[in-house]
Design an enzyme around this catalytic site. Structure first.
Site, PDB file in Angstrom:
ATOM      1  N   GLY A 246       0.652  -1.212   0.009  1.00  0.00           N
ATOM      2  CA  GLY A 246      -0.021   0.087  -0.004  1.00  0.00           C
ATOM      3  C   GLY A 246       0.811   1.290  -0.073  1.00  0.00           C
ATOM      4  N   PRO A 291       4.694  -5.055  -0.768  1.00  0.00           N
ATOM      5  CA  PRO A 291       4.558  -3.846  -1.690  1.00  0.00           C
ATOM      6  C   PRO A 291       4.459  -4.343  -3.238  1.00  0.00           C
ATOM      7  CG  PRO A 291       6.798  -4.198  -1.048  1.00  0.00           C
ATOM      8  CD  PRO A 291       6.024  -5.211  -0.153  1.00  0.00           C
ATOM      9  N   GLY A 292       3.762  -3.673  -3.969  1.00  0.00           N
ATOM     10  CA  GLY A 292       3.693  -3.946  -5.420  1.00  0.00           C
ATOM     11  C   GLY A 292       4.059  -2.850  -5.826  1.00  0.00           C
ATOM     12  N   ARG A 293       2.960  -1.565  -6.163  1.00  0.00           N
ATOM     13  CA  ARG A 293       3.145  -0.591  -6.790  1.00  0.00           C
ATOM     14  C   ARG A 293       4.510   0.290  -6.437  1.00  0.00           C
ATOM     15  NH1 ARG A 293      -1.439   2.915  -7.875  1.00  0.00           N
ATOM     16  NH2 ARG A 293      -2.603   1.529  -6.054  1.00  0.00           N
ATOM     17  N   ARG A 329      -6.267   2.779 -15.033  1.00  0.00           N
ATOM     18  CA  ARG A 329      -6.145   3.618 -14.004  1.00  0.00           C
ATOM     19  C   ARG A 329      -6.835   4.729 -14.193  1.00  0.00           C
ATOM     20  NH1 ARG A 329      -2.705   5.086 -11.103  1.00  0.00           N
ATOM     21  NH2 ARG A 329      -3.454   4.117  -9.207  1.00  0.00           N
ATOM     22  N   TYR A 333     -10.050   4.829 -11.756  1.00  0.00           N
ATOM     23  CA  TYR A 333      -9.604   5.538 -10.295  1.00  0.00           C
ATOM     24  C   TYR A 333      -9.788   6.985 -10.399  1.00  0.00           C
ATOM     25  CZ  TYR A 333      -8.136   0.707  -9.821  1.00  0.00           C
ATOM     26  OH  TYR A 333      -7.996  -0.566  -9.698  1.00  0.00           O
ATOM     27  N   CYS A 361     -14.067   3.388 -27.345  1.00  0.00           N
ATOM     28  CA  CYS A 361     -15.411   3.957 -27.396  1.00  0.00           C
ATOM     29  C   CYS A 361     -16.122   4.067 -26.032  1.00  0.00           C
ATOM     30  CB  CYS A 361     -16.257   2.933 -28.586  1.00  0.00           C
ATOM     31  SG  CYS A 361     -15.687   3.453 -30.184  1.00  0.00           S
ATOM     32  N   TYR A 388       0.052  -2.004 -12.237  1.00  0.00           N
ATOM     33  CA  TYR A 388      -1.427  -2.163 -12.420  1.00  0.00           C
ATOM     34  C   TYR A 388      -1.553  -1.458 -13.967  1.00  0.00           C
ATOM     35  CZ  TYR A 388      -1.385  -3.153  -7.488  1.00  0.00           C
ATOM     36  OH  TYR A 388      -1.177  -3.710  -6.389  1.00  0.00           O
TER      37      TYR A 388
HETATM   38  N1  LLP Z   1      -1.200  -6.978  -0.402  1.00  0.00           N
HETATM   39  C1  LLP Z   1      -2.605  -7.284  -0.756  1.00  0.00           C
HETATM   40  C2  LLP Z   1      -3.383  -8.220   0.149  1.00  0.00           C
HETATM   41  C3  LLP Z   1      -3.156  -6.594  -1.587  1.00  0.00           C
HETATM   42  O1  LLP Z   1      -4.351  -6.659  -1.866  1.00  0.00           O
HETATM   43  C4  LLP Z   1      -2.408  -5.700  -2.491  1.00  0.00           C
HETATM   44  C5  LLP Z   1      -3.125  -4.884  -3.624  1.00  0.00           C
HETATM   45  C6  LLP Z   1      -0.949  -5.417  -2.189  1.00  0.00           C
HETATM   46  C7  LLP Z   1      -0.483  -6.186  -1.060  1.00  0.00           C
HETATM   47  C8  LLP Z   1      -0.208  -4.594  -2.834  1.00  0.00           C
HETATM   48  O2  LLP Z   1      -0.567  -3.363  -2.902  1.00  0.00           O
HETATM   49  P1  LLP Z   1       0.371  -1.953  -3.345  1.00  0.00           P
HETATM   50  O3  LLP Z   1       1.694  -2.112  -2.461  1.00  0.00           O
HETATM   51  O4  LLP Z   1       0.624  -2.222  -4.864  1.00  0.00           O
HETATM   52  O5  LLP Z   1      -0.452  -0.844  -3.082  1.00  0.00           O
HETATM   53  N2  LLP Z   1      -5.343  -1.601  -9.350  1.00  0.00           N
HETATM   54  C9  LLP Z   1      -5.316  -0.664  -8.194  1.00  0.00           C
HETATM   55  C10 LLP Z   1      -4.587  -1.262  -6.983  1.00  0.00           C
HETATM   56  C11 LLP Z   1      -5.258  -2.381  -6.482  1.00  0.00           C
HETATM   57  C12 LLP Z   1      -4.332  -3.026  -5.327  1.00  0.00           C
HETATM   58  C13 LLP Z   1      -5.024  -4.280  -4.992  1.00  0.00           C
HETATM   59  N3  LLP Z   1      -4.248  -4.878  -3.982  1.00  0.00           N
HETATM   60  C14 LLP Z   1      -4.467   0.651  -8.799  1.00  0.00           C
HETATM   61  O6  LLP Z   1      -4.031   0.465 -10.000  1.00  0.00           O
HETATM   62  O7  LLP Z   1      -4.332   1.554  -8.182  1.00  0.00           O
END
Ligand code: LLP
Length: 434
Positions: A246, A291-293, A329, A333, A361, A388
């Protein structure tokens, strides 16, 4: 930030001219800087000061093999949410022990897959409801294994305004995690089962937080629960606490009202969680994060060609060959991604506002207003597209998925192939044929 403009005005990523990239890949195409991603993972790991930890990279942000392999090489684990993501993580070199599996509705087949991976199954299957416990127990019994599990707590926080409602998960009305009120019972059920071993307690409060506060609040709820379980003599088999992902990124690149420094660095989130962990006396447990994003977003761009302009009495549109199917995105969002020319820095004195839109479209196929030259560039880069982007792309409107190019240290290491239009047409035409 791995993107820069050289003295001749050419935009570069990982030292590679992005015009050279599109000459090879065509458009629309994603380009990623693998070296910058690896460096980001390294500096995040440094924030743990050598204490036991796992950076479980959330594959959902970007599942490309080269990206996952780069994180595996830095010693990262993986957070997966499907059997397919699990296979990618393992094939890219992530050890089964270093995988955690989130998901509110895992299929029996996916649970079986997680249980049968490696000598002891994956690191932890994370339980998101009381109802899931007997399901995992039954699959473990059938597999003749003991499932290592974690309980994912929903911290039940008020997150209104903390992030976009679509990506807030740690509140009472969300489908995610075991509600705070049921958490002790979930732990009890897990501990009562000879087929389940409680190894972790986790939470994930949501995505793209631009202050560390909600993350710390969530961590404190989690740590408080763990502390009270231990005081009651429970949760003795616990090996880690996991505060989820997050960590937000600065999509405005310092241009916005908040300013660049307003968004904490990923390491700041980790340090804040570490401090709370110490305060709750849980230092004997490893700290996991998911972490992902933050690991991928700033190090990827979506490259597009300008198809044409349209200027009317009411609007001024710049139409590009990337759409909401390539980068969802903004439509989903109302996300802002900066858009810049591939060649030629924009002179703020002469730039004018263009509404940049794609060919799809839908009225929501709109990347927002951007300051670009009156004489539009032939190609543009949509910034901060590494997370994403491709993973949420679709073939809507009969469009091909974008290609991806992988850059490192001034070189294009490889790229994916663009699917042929003909094969999509053939498949659609055949649909329902007997
Ligand atoms: N762990 C869990 C259980 C999650 O559900 C998620 C993201 C993460 C970790 C990774 O979160 P991050 O560090 O990336 O914030 N498509 C959306 C984001 C959806 C996130 C879903 N879960 C966007 O483009 O903003």
């Amino acid at each position: 930030m791995s993107i820069s403009r050289d003295s001749s005005g050419t935009l570069r990523l990982a030292g590679v001219s992005l015009s050279e990239v599109t000459a090879v890949t065509g458009t629309p195409a994603y380009a990623y800087d693998l070296g910058a991603m690896a460096a980001g993972a390294r500096s995040l790991k440094d924030a743990f000061d050598g204490r036991p930890h796992l950076v479980a990279y959330a594959l959902k942000a970007n599942t490309a093999g080269a990206v996952v392999r780069a994180f595996a090489a830095e010693g990262c684990g993986a957070d997966v949410v499907s059997g397919a993501e699990l296979l990618v993580a393992l094939a890219c070199g992530i050890a089964p022990d270093h995988v955690v599996y989130n998901g509110v509705a895992k299929l029996d087949g996916e649970i079986d897959q997680a249980l049968s991976t490696g000598p002891r199954g994956i690191g932890a299957i994370l339980i998101e409801s009381v109802e899931e416990i007997p399901r995992i127990e039954a699959r473990a019994l059938a597999a003749g294994r003991v499932a290592r599990v974690g309980v994912r707590l929903n911290p039940s926080l008020d997150l209104v305004g903390a992030t976009h409602a679509h990506i807030a998960t740690g509140h009472d009305r969300a489908k995610f995690g075991v509600p705070r009120a049921d958490a002790a019972r979930a732990v009890e059920l897990v501990e009562a089962s000879p087929r389940l071993e409680l190894v972790g307690m986790t939470a994930h409060v949501g995505s793209h937080f631009t202050t560390a506060q909600p993350y710390v609040d969530s961590a404190r709820v989690l740590f408080g629960l763990v502390q009270s379980l231990r005081t009651a003599g429970r949760a003795r088999s616990l090996r880690f606490v996991d505060t989820g992902g997050g960590f937000g990124v600065d999509y405005r690149g310092g241009e916005g009202s908040e300013g660049a420094s307003a968004v904490p660095q990923p390491a700041d989130f980790v340090r804040a969680a570490r401090a709370a962990q110490q305060e709750f006396g849980l230092d004997d447990l490893a700290l996991y994060v998911e972490p992902g994003r933050c690991l991928v977003a700033p190090h990827g761009v979506l490259l597009a060609r300008v198809i044409q302009t349209k200027v009317t009495a009411t609007g001024r549109w710049l139409m590009i060959d990337a759409g909401m199917n390539d980068l969802l995105r903004p439509a989903l969002y109302q996300a802002h991604h900066r858009i810049v020319a591939l060649e030629g820095a924009v002179d703020p004195a002469t730039a004018i506002p263009w509404r940049v839109v794609g060919p799809v479209c839908e009225s929501s196929d709109d990347f927002g207003e951007h300051m670009l030259p009156r004489e539009p560039p032939s190609q543009v880069a949509i910034l901060d597209g590494g997370a994403y982007g491709f993973t949420m792309a679709s073939e809507y409107n009969g469009r091909q998925l974008p290609v991806e190019a992988f850059l490192r240290d001034g070189r294009i290491l490889g790229q994916t192939r663009r699917a042929a239009v003909a094969s999509w047409v053939e498949e659609r035409v055949r649909a329902g044929e007997r």
